[in-house]
Write a protein that holds these residues in place. Structure first.
Motif, PDB file in Angstrom:
ATOM      1  N   ASN A  42       0.845  -1.189   0.000  1.00 34.99           N
ATOM      2  CA  ASN A  42       0.000   0.000   0.000  1.00 34.99           C
ATOM      3  C   ASN A  42       0.883   1.242   0.000  1.00 34.99           C
ATOM      4  O   ASN A  42       1.763   1.379   0.846  1.00 34.99           O
ATOM      5  CB  ASN A  42      -0.887   0.030   1.250  1.00 34.99           C
ATOM      6  CG  ASN A  42      -2.054  -0.921   1.186  1.00 34.99           C
ATOM      7  OD1 ASN A  42      -3.215  -0.514   1.065  1.00 34.99           O
ATOM      8  ND2 ASN A  42      -1.780  -2.210   1.287  1.00 34.99           N
ATOM      9  N   VAL A  67      -1.704  -1.455  -4.006  1.00 32.60           N
ATOM     10  CA  VAL A  67      -2.930  -0.707  -3.751  1.00 32.60           C
ATOM     11  C   VAL A  67      -2.547   0.740  -3.490  1.00 32.60           C
ATOM     12  O   VAL A  67      -1.626   1.013  -2.714  1.00 32.60           O
ATOM     13  CB  VAL A  67      -3.693  -1.282  -2.534  1.00 32.60           C
ATOM     14  CG1 VAL A  67      -4.792  -0.319  -2.078  1.00 32.60           C
ATOM     15  CG2 VAL A  67      -4.283  -2.643  -2.866  1.00 32.60           C
ATOM     16  N   GLU A  68      -3.209   1.670  -4.161  1.00 32.86           N
ATOM     17  CA  GLU A  68      -3.003   3.095  -3.911  1.00 32.86           C
ATOM     18  C   GLU A  68      -4.058   3.584  -2.926  1.00 32.86           C
ATOM     19  O   GLU A  68      -5.249   3.576  -3.227  1.00 32.86           O
ATOM     20  CB  GLU A  68      -3.085   3.883  -5.216  1.00 32.86           C
ATOM     21  CG  GLU A  68      -1.934   3.619  -6.169  1.00 32.86           C
ATOM     22  CD  GLU A  68      -1.981   4.516  -7.388  1.00 32.86           C
ATOM     23  OE1 GLU A  68      -2.686   5.547  -7.343  1.00 32.86           O
ATOM     24  OE2 GLU A  68      -1.318   4.181  -8.390  1.00 32.86           O
ATOM     25  N   VAL A  76      -7.334   2.434   4.171  1.00 37.84           N
ATOM     26  CA  VAL A  76      -7.583   1.236   3.372  1.00 37.84           C
ATOM     27  C   VAL A  76      -7.176  -0.053   4.076  1.00 37.84           C
ATOM     28  O   VAL A  76      -7.311  -1.142   3.512  1.00 37.84           O
ATOM     29  CB  VAL A  76      -6.894   1.318   1.998  1.00 37.84           C
ATOM     30  CG1 VAL A  76      -7.552   2.376   1.141  1.00 37.84           C
ATOM     31  CG2 VAL A  76      -5.402   1.577   2.148  1.00 37.84           C
ATOM     32  N   THR A  82     -11.756  -2.337   1.591  1.00 38.12           N
ATOM     33  CA  THR A  82     -12.288  -3.004   0.404  1.00 38.12           C
ATOM     34  C   THR A  82     -11.233  -3.220  -0.673  1.00 38.12           C
ATOM     35  O   THR A  82     -11.152  -4.309  -1.263  1.00 38.12           O
ATOM     36  CB  THR A  82     -13.454  -2.183  -0.184  1.00 38.12           C
ATOM     37  OG1 THR A  82     -14.430  -1.968   0.833  1.00 38.12           O
ATOM     38  CG2 THR A  82     -14.092  -2.926  -1.347  1.00 38.12           C
ATOM     39  N   LEU A  83     -10.413  -2.202  -0.952  1.00 34.16           N
ATOM     40  CA  LEU A  83      -9.413  -2.338  -2.009  1.00 34.16           C
ATOM     41  C   LEU A  83      -8.428  -3.466  -1.706  1.00 34.16           C
ATOM     42  O   LEU A  83      -8.052  -4.236  -2.594  1.00 34.16           O
ATOM     43  CB  LEU A  83      -8.667  -1.026  -2.206  1.00 34.16           C
ATOM     44  CG  LEU A  83      -9.453   0.133  -2.820  1.00 34.16           C
ATOM     45  CD1 LEU A  83      -8.607   1.404  -2.825  1.00 34.16           C
ATOM     46  CD2 LEU A  83      -9.899  -0.214  -4.232  1.00 34.16           C
ATOM     47  N   ASN A  84      -8.009  -3.554  -0.453  1.00 32.82           N
ATOM     48  CA  ASN A  84      -7.086  -4.624  -0.079  1.00 32.82           C
ATOM     49  C   ASN A  84      -7.770  -5.989  -0.083  1.00 32.82           C
ATOM     50  O   ASN A  84      -7.169  -6.995  -0.466  1.00 32.82           O
ATOM     51  CB  ASN A  84      -6.474  -4.340   1.296  1.00 32.82           C
ATOM     52  CG  ASN A  84      -5.293  -3.401   1.216  1.00 32.82           C
ATOM     53  OD1 ASN A  84      -4.236  -3.769   0.715  1.00 32.82           O
ATOM     54  ND2 ASN A  84      -5.470  -2.183   1.705  1.00 32.82           N
ATOM     55  N   GLU A  86     -10.237  -6.857  -2.042  1.00 31.06           N
ATOM     56  CA  GLU A  86     -10.388  -7.229  -3.452  1.00 31.06           C
ATOM     57  C   GLU A  86      -9.065  -7.724  -4.028  1.00 31.06           C
ATOM     58  O   GLU A  86      -9.028  -8.698  -4.795  1.00 31.06           O
ATOM     59  CB  GLU A  86     -10.915  -6.051  -4.252  1.00 31.06           C
ATOM     60  CG  GLU A  86     -12.372  -5.710  -3.946  1.00 31.06           C
ATOM     61  CD  GLU A  86     -12.840  -4.451  -4.654  1.00 31.06           C
ATOM     62  OE1 GLU A  86     -11.970  -3.723  -5.209  1.00 31.06           O
ATOM     63  OE2 GLU A  86     -14.052  -4.186  -4.652  1.00 31.06           O
ATOM     64  N   ALA A  87      -7.959  -7.055  -3.667  1.00 29.13           N
ATOM     65  CA  ALA A  87      -6.649  -7.484  -4.154  1.00 29.13           C
ATOM     66  C   ALA A  87      -6.311  -8.878  -3.629  1.00 29.13           C
ATOM     67  O   ALA A  87      -5.806  -9.737  -4.374  1.00 29.13           O
ATOM     68  CB  ALA A  87      -5.583  -6.484  -3.727  1.00 29.13           C
TER      69      ALA A  87
END
Length: 206
Positions: A42, A67-68, A76, A82-84, A86-87
């Protein structure tokens, strides 16, 4: 706890404490133990840490995702992971035999913590150059993490840190929970960190 799939371990800590260096050292140690792993990094608005890890060639590049955060790094990994998530889910789909995903937070302050919707276990990295008063400040990262890593122990004599006292105070404020000292530059303490991860989330004996 996270959904079915690979175990997910968070690695947090202030900027410059040695999180990426720790990941670099852990990869070969875990691979020698037969652990099938992948990494998520991240950063605020770049892929800097992911690119650094890819350049090491310790893992295939497709096993390292970035992840940005686009905001405070803890956002995050705690408020909206959520972004992490999903990754991590995408890595599980791409590599069905995956055992472990290491999720490295962007550099944050002592208040950084991980959502347990994202990770099964998390560790927090501090370093002696930040001062031996860090444990006494009792930040949530220091107190609540499953494992506290005190890195750059080789610098203690040069920055006026009483390392035994710093470690003892860390153990005290954590009420006896695990504390491991490391020098990631030369791999000191890395086997002990790997032991802790394997025992906690992969149920392998140390």
């Amino acid at each position: 706890m996270t959904q079915q799939g690979a175990a997910r371990v968070g690695i947090g800590g202030p900027v410059g404490s040695g999180k990426t260096a720790l990941v670099e050292q852990l990869i070969p140690v875990l691979r020698r133990r037969g652990v099938d792993l992948a990494i998520i990094t991240n950063d605020l608005v770049t892929h800097e840490d992911a690119e650094r890890l890819r350049r090491t060639r310790l893992l295939a590049p497709e096993r390292i995702l970035a992840v940005e955060a686009g905001a405070c790094p803890h956002t995050v990994i705690r408020e909206d992971p959520t972004l992490n998530m999903e990754a991590a889910d995408s890595l599980d789909r791409a590599f069905p035999d995956l055992d472990l995903i290491l999720i490295e937070s962007g550099g944050d302050n002592l208040a950084s913590t991980f959502s347990l919707d994202l990770v099964d276990y998390w560790l927090f990295v501090i370093d002696v150059a930040g001062g031996d008063d860090i444990p006494r400040k009792r930040g949530p990262g220091v107190i609540q993490s499953d494992l506290l890593v005190i890195n750059k122990v080789d610098l203690a004599p040069y920055v006026g840190v009483d390392l035994p006292r710093m470690v003892a105070e860390a153990i005290d404020v954590r009420r006896g929970r695990a504390v491991i000292s490391t020098n990631c530059r030369v791999g000191e303490g890395i086997e002990a960190v790997a032991d802790a991860l394997c025992k906690a989330v992969l149920y392998q004996p140390a």
